[in-house]
Every structure is written in C-alpha cells, then in structure tokens.
Design an enzyme around this catalytic site. Structure first.
Site, PDB file in Angstrom:
ATOM      1  N   GLY A 181      16.243 -19.286  37.775  1.00 50.03           N
ATOM      2  CA  GLY A 181      16.281 -20.138  38.956  1.00 50.03           C
ATOM      3  C   GLY A 181      15.206 -21.204  38.991  1.00 50.03           C
TER       4      GLY A 181
ATOM      5  CG  ASN B 289      23.643 -12.542  39.483  1.00 46.01           C
ATOM      6  OD1 ASN B 289      24.184 -12.081  40.484  1.00 46.01           O
ATOM      7  ND2 ASN B 289      22.343 -12.412  39.257  1.00 46.01           N
ATOM      8  CD1 TRP B 290      28.991 -16.070  41.367  1.00 43.83           C
ATOM      9  CD2 TRP B 290      30.328 -15.471  43.064  1.00 43.83           C
ATOM     10  NE1 TRP B 290      30.258 -16.532  41.085  1.00 43.83           N
ATOM     11  CE2 TRP B 290      31.097 -16.174  42.106  1.00 43.83           C
ATOM     12  CE3 TRP B 290      30.964 -14.988  44.208  1.00 43.83           C
ATOM     13  CZ2 TRP B 290      32.470 -16.404  42.278  1.00 43.83           C
ATOM     14  CZ3 TRP B 290      32.314 -15.224  44.377  1.00 43.83           C
ATOM     15  CH2 TRP B 290      33.062 -15.937  43.416  1.00 43.83           C
ATOM     16  CE  LYS B 291      20.415 -15.605  40.745  1.00 41.98           C
ATOM     17  NZ  LYS B 291      19.045 -15.734  40.340  1.00 41.98           N
TER      18      LYS B 291
ATOM     19  CD  GLU C 157      19.067 -12.594  33.752  1.00 45.90           C
ATOM     20  OE1 GLU C 157      19.861 -13.531  33.811  1.00 45.90           O
ATOM     21  OE2 GLU C 157      18.782 -11.883  34.715  1.00 45.90           O
TER      22      GLU C 157
ATOM     23  N   GLY D 245      23.205 -17.655  36.718  1.00 46.68           N
ATOM     24  CA  GLY D 245      23.069 -17.581  38.173  1.00 46.68           C
ATOM     25  C   GLY D 245      23.604 -18.845  38.831  1.00 46.68           C
ATOM     26  N   GLY D 246      22.707 -19.780  39.126  1.00 49.80           N
ATOM     27  CA  GLY D 246      23.051 -20.979  39.901  1.00 49.80           C
ATOM     28  C   GLY D 246      24.292 -21.706  39.407  1.00 49.80           C
TER      29      GLY D 246
ATOM     30  CD  GLU E 180      17.075 -12.945  41.447  1.00 43.24           C
ATOM     31  OE1 GLU E 180      18.144 -12.530  41.924  1.00 43.24           O
ATOM     32  OE2 GLU E 180      16.960 -14.040  40.853  1.00 43.24           O
TER      33      GLU E 180
ATOM     34  CB  SER F  41      17.384 -22.365  33.939  1.00 41.48           C
ATOM     35  OG  SER F  41      16.589 -22.013  35.063  1.00 41.48           O
TER      36      SER F  41
ATOM     37  CG  HIS G 244      18.853  -9.768  38.310  1.00 43.71           C
ATOM     38  ND1 HIS G 244      17.837 -10.499  38.891  1.00 43.71           N
ATOM     39  CD2 HIS G 244      19.672 -10.667  37.712  1.00 43.71           C
ATOM     40  CE1 HIS G 244      18.044 -11.785  38.653  1.00 43.71           C
ATOM     41  NE2 HIS G 244      19.154 -11.925  37.943  1.00 43.71           N
TER      42      HIS G 244
HETATM   43  C1  PEP Z   1      20.398 -14.865  37.073  1.00 45.86           C
HETATM   44  O1  PEP Z   1      20.770 -14.814  38.227  1.00 45.86           O
HETATM   45  O2  PEP Z   1      20.428 -13.831  36.388  1.00 45.86           O
HETATM   46  C2  PEP Z   1      19.947 -16.132  36.525  1.00 45.86           C
HETATM   47  C3  PEP Z   1      19.642 -16.208  35.268  1.00 45.86           C
HETATM   48  O3  PEP Z   1      19.870 -17.193  37.401  1.00 45.86           O
HETATM   49  P1  PEP Z   1      19.769 -18.754  37.001  1.00 45.86           P
HETATM   50  O4  PEP Z   1      20.869 -19.015  35.986  1.00 45.86           O
HETATM   51  O5  PEP Z   1      19.995 -19.490  38.276  1.00 45.86           O
HETATM   52  O6  PEP Z   1      18.434 -18.990  36.400  1.00 45.86           O
END
Ligand code: PEP
Length: 255
Positions: free
Chosen positions: A174, A9-11, A168, A235-236, A98, A214, A96
């Site tokens: 994050g 997920n590049w957000k 999640e 994500g990251g 966010e 994470s 999500h």
């Molecule tokens: C996400 O964007 O869904 C996520 C889990 O981010 P991260 O891996 O950075 O925690």
C-alpha cells in the site's frame, strides 16, 4: 510448470454487495477464456457468497481473508474454515501483515490457521514478509525463514501440496514502493530453499510463491519474469477491474 496465481485482496473495502457483485462480475467476464492461470478474489466476509455467485461461471475462485481454527464454539466474531467452504471459498489468506500488525497474529496463530485450512480442504495462502526496519538491519531473510518454518508446523504432506506462500515486504504494501524484481527473486529463491528442506522435493518445486506489495499493471510483467515469482497478491490495484484484468493478463501482447 507452476500455474501462475493472481489474487486480489479487497481488504476492508467498504463496497456495497451490489458494487462487489459488479466488480467481481467484471473480473469474471474479463477472465473468461484465460488458460494456464489461477485467478482468486478475496472480498470481506459479508461479500463472499455474492462474489462467489458473480464468478460462478468464470475461472475465478474465491478466498476468505482470514479464518479461525476451531470449527465451532463460543468464539464471538470468528469464522471457521468449513463456513468459508460453505460460502464458496477454495482459498484463504492467512497471516497477512495487517493481521500480524493490527490483530496480534503470530507465527503460532498462523500455523494453527494453516492447519485448519488444510483440515477442511482450503488452499492456504500464507503471507510472510519483513518490515523496513528488519530489512535495513539485514535480518529480512532470518525473519522470513522463521515465519515460513513456524507457519508450516501443523501442515500434513497432503496439505503442503496445496500451500501457496505470499511474500509481501511490509514496506511495499500500500505504499506504492515495490520490491525490485531482483529483491523479490532473491527472497523467493530463499523461501524455495527452505521449502526444499521441509517438503518433499517434488512438492517444494511445485509450490507457488506469490509476490505482493504495490503490484500494478506497470510492474507485473517484469515481476513475472523472475523464475521464482509464481504470481501476485494484489491489494489496491485489484479494486479496479481494468487494472486487475491487465495484471491477470500479464505478458499478453494483445493487451
Ligand atoms: C495486499 O493487500 O496484500 C497488498 C499487497 O496491497 P497493495 O497491492 O495495495 O500493496
């Protein structure tokens, strides 16, 4: 029996299209030859066609990060399911945390979007998860069960078979703080128990439940040991080709 699914997920990563193309191409070439794993990238809308072209000759599929449930009309700023399909998507992230936290998404809007994804043949990746306050108050499973049940009310049985759920925990996204494999397995098993109630047994057993929060090269192997963890939403770490490739090649001793 469930094909692991690893999704990046590049957000709202402010890549140029050239940078997006290079990152997607690196993932695509590193994924070439991979067997028995589904790989997905979810870039921002403006990069969808660029990324779809860059991974076209690889096993990598593309996802939207959101959609609107109407197909057309006066809905400024929105993108429909058929538009995502036309841009080369096979998957779409829905709900999500966010989006729930910053954009007012609720279980009602999530259900509408899951139904809309189903209607145009997209595979919905429906995200659920509790906040730290909810976990500390001992109501994590109540919250998650409600999110799962309410999110699926618009789904047909055929659509259920294409569903992916991403667990999640909000406190792990994050933050660098990952749920332990035991915590993840406990929630995933509980989600599967809910699925057994709402879906035909064969479908409930075949649905993929991803863990997100994470996920890194250093913890993917142990998370994927859990019997009900069927992949990851990353994500990251998906913004670095080497890290994401290590994640999609989890438990491969050659790496
Ligand atoms: C996400 O964007 O869904 C996520 C889990 O981010 P991260 O891996 O950075 O925690």
């Amino acid at each position: 029996m469930r094909t692991p699914l690893l999704a990046g997920n590049w957000k709202l990563q402010p890549l140029t299209r050239a940078e997006a193309r290079a990152l997607a191409a690196a993932v695509g070439s590193g994924a070439r030859g991979i067997a028995g794993r589904d790989i997905v990238l979810a870039p921002p809308f403006t990069m969808l066609t660029t990324v779809a072209e860059a991974v076209a000759d690889s096993p990598v599929a593309v996802a939207g990060q959101n959609l609107y449930w109407e197909k057309s009309g006066a809905f400024t700023g929105e993108i429909s399911g058929p538009m995502l399909v036309d841009a080369g998507c096979r998957y779409v992230l829905i709900g999500h945390s966010e989006r729930r936290q910053f954009f007012g998404e609720t279980d009602y809007t999530v259900a509408k979007k899951v139904g809309a994804a189903d209607a145009c043949g997209l595979n919905p990746v429906m995200c659920v998860g509790e906040t730290l306050e909810q976990r500390d108050a001992g109501v994590a499973m109540v919250v998650i069960e409600k999110q799962v049940r309410r999110g699926l009310v618009e789904l047909t049985t055929e659509g259920l078979a294409r569903l992916v759920i991403a667990y999640e925990p909000v406190w792990a996204i994050g933050t660098g703080r990952t749920a332990s494999p035991e915590q993840a397995q406990e929630v995933h098993a509980a989600i599967r128990a809910v699925l057994r109630e709402v879906a035909p047994r064969g479908i409930a057993e075949s649905l993929r439940i991803l863990y997100g929060g994470s996920v890194k090269p250093g913890n993917i192997d142990e998370l994927m040991e859990c019997p009900d963890v069927d992949g990851a939403l990353v994500g990251g770490a998906s913004l670095n080709a080497d890290d994401f490739l290590r994640i999609i090649h989890f438990q491969e001793s050659s790496l």
